[in-house]
Design an enzyme around this catalytic site. Sequence first.
Site, mmCIF file in Angstrom:
data_model
loop_
_atom_site.group_PDB
_atom_site.id
_atom_site.type_symbol
_atom_site.label_atom_id
_atom_site.label_comp_id
_atom_site.label_asym_id
_atom_site.label_seq_id
_atom_site.Cartn_x
_atom_site.Cartn_y
_atom_site.Cartn_z
ATOM 1 N N HIS A 30 34.633 42.110 28.093
ATOM 2 C CA HIS A 30 33.887 42.778 29.153
ATOM 3 C C HIS A 30 32.423 42.779 28.750
ATOM 4 O O HIS A 30 32.092 42.724 27.558
ATOM 5 C CB HIS A 30 34.374 44.223 29.327
ATOM 6 C CG HIS A 30 35.705 44.332 29.996
ATOM 7 N ND1 HIS A 30 35.936 43.877 31.277
ATOM 8 C CD2 HIS A 30 36.876 44.858 29.565
ATOM 9 C CE1 HIS A 30 37.203 44.113 31.610
ATOM 10 N NE2 HIS A 30 37.803 44.698 30.591
ATOM 11 N N CYS A 81 31.084 39.463 32.032
ATOM 12 C CA CYS A 81 30.237 39.855 33.155
ATOM 13 C C CYS A 81 28.828 40.133 32.654
ATOM 14 O O CYS A 81 28.614 40.477 31.491
ATOM 15 C CB CYS A 81 30.782 41.109 33.836
ATOM 16 S SG CYS A 81 32.343 40.846 34.723
#
Length: 202
Positions: free
Chosen positions: A76, A120
């Site tokens: 992430h 991301c």
Amino acid sequence: MSGDRHAFVLCVRKNRRGAQHDLDKVKGLLKEFNFVDRKPCLDRTNEEIIWEVEQFRNWINASSNVSCVFIFIMAHGEEGTIFGTDGGEGVKLDMIFSMFDNKNCPQLQLKPKVFVIQACRGKSEDSGVKMADGFRSLDLGNVEETAQVMLPIMTDTFTIYPAQPGFVAYRYSDKGSVMILKMDEVFRAFRSQLHLYDLFVK
């Protein structure tokens, strides 16, 4: 590329459906392209990630026959930061990049350092746009440049992201991320025909 090819693979699978597919594909590509077999770094906290990257860097510096280094980071993230299993403030990518610069990793001076960041870079989602009829390419012609012996702090580095700053990176829960899927497909299809840069452009 006659020396050893080394890779560091970090994959955070916690709350990242499809991450195991990415991990399997990356491991398969590294084996296919004769990288030194090294156990991947899985599901680590922020502090553990920093420690693992430092250990890898130290190991590279102690090596005598290195051709190149690939560093895969699948986690992430947000712009400039990736997160271990404990979330928190995360790990700054600049910190990781600097560990392999010409000052901190002299063994990699004048050698390719490729960072593939599957994470991301924000929360915005790209809705897409219709493709124009054509496109323009940049042609620099036969430009010759002379390089000084003195090196800047960071050179010979190629960093790949699946998203623009501020945007999410897409991943299928049943197949893995779009970027890793395409890397696997393109690298296998054009492995002996194209330069690394052109493979990533494809």
